[in-house]
Design an enzyme around this catalytic site. Sequence first.
Site, mmCIF file in Angstrom:
data_model
loop_
_atom_site.group_PDB
_atom_site.id
_atom_site.type_symbol
_atom_site.label_atom_id
_atom_site.label_comp_id
_atom_site.label_asym_id
_atom_site.label_seq_id
_atom_site.Cartn_x
_atom_site.Cartn_y
_atom_site.Cartn_z
ATOM 1 N N ASP A 227 0.840 -1.210 0.000
ATOM 2 C CA ASP A 227 0.000 0.000 0.000
ATOM 3 C C ASP A 227 0.870 1.253 0.000
ATOM 4 O OD1 ASP A 227 0.800 -0.817 2.542
ATOM 5 O OD2 ASP A 227 -0.941 0.026 3.556
ATOM 6 N N ASP A 255 -0.703 -1.036 -12.900
ATOM 7 C CA ASP A 255 -1.653 -0.093 -13.493
ATOM 8 C C ASP A 255 -1.425 1.329 -12.986
ATOM 9 O OD1 ASP A 255 -2.783 -2.004 -15.046
ATOM 10 O OD2 ASP A 255 -4.808 -1.831 -14.259
#
Length: 363
Positions: A227, A255
């Site tokens: 994260d 992405d």
Amino acid sequence: MTTSKNIMLLAGDGIGPEIMAEAVRVLNRVGVLYDVDFTLAEGLIGGCAYDADGTPLSDETLAIAAKSDAILLGAVGGPQWAKTAYDKRPEAGLLRLRKDLDLFANLRPAQCFEALADASSLKREFVTGLNILIVRELSSGVYFGEPRGIETLDDGSRVGLNTQRYTTHEIDRITRVAFDMARKRDSRVASAEKANVMESGLMWREDVTAIQAADYPDVALEHVLADNCAMQLVKNPKQYDVILTDNLFGDLLSDVAAMLTGSLGMLPSASLGASGPGVYEPVHGSAPDIAGQGLANPSAMILSLAMALRYSLGMGAAADKVEAAVAAALQAGFRTGDIMADGCTKVSTKGMGDAILDQLGHT
Ligand code: NAD
């Protein structure tokens, strides 16, 4: 002496054939420039294969692909196959190719071309010169782990279940790919997992640490929680060289990194196994909205070809030359519609191929 290489071409659906045609022109020019005889075999994959053969990837096509030196793939899919049975869908052809060739390493470079720095969602200074390689484990983890499924409990409520599972062997082989790649770059690996909350992440961290200490002391290793890695990619992406990560986190992080570069039409990828040919394909899909109109940007396909030259065909110098030609064509102001900017020259798919060939030069 002329060397020869077998290349499998799987153009696929939508814009696949248009962008593949430009990659083939570049490949043929590379053959002339470097005195390599490329033997090309064409096959069907995806919806077009289903329409022709009743399957998105036939045994015959797979057998020819498996014997080639490298596989170039355009894209698969389109709305006309949206209602096809799950195992006959265009994407099932891709999954079969990956599974049969045991392609466990997905390489996604996120490189920002100087000429396109203003197309990024970040300010120019954060992305100019950006050159990250994401090495994602592709064949295991939560997308494949058992048990999985949706079950109905005794009280009538339901539970959805997937299992994150990694073996030492699976971690070992993807880790070595990342470290080997790093050695050809800036010799830095950031390994991203969630060791703080997942046992599989803790084991991943321990194994990666041990492999680095034993066999790659020359490569700098940093561990980062996945994260936090996502945040850092948006905050200061240039801090990274190679990012090593699992299937799930790699899906997301690649992405995020992709968007830093500004355009889907510029992003190549490679999927590699332990041996056998790699599959080289653009990150984007079949773009049915622009298919058949000469509007597609062939750059991602051509940059995928460059990766094939580098990683499967042992032609690193040719790969550098193709990448430099793409950068130079952009610098000269040639743009397909997806990356068009003020003051640039708008060109078709073929026009972009011409511009890149011009920069590649002749013998
Ligand atoms: P997409 O990547 O095909 O298109 C998204 C948008 O980007 C569209 O507006 C498209 O016109 C544009 N675009 C994509 N590539 C471009 C290029 N080279 N040049 C110019 N513009 C480009 O994604 P989508 O629309 O979500 O999916 C379309 C089909 O592709 C679906 O069937 C999907 O399942 C499939 N798909 C296939 C792959 C693959 O083959 N690996 C990957 C993603 C999506």
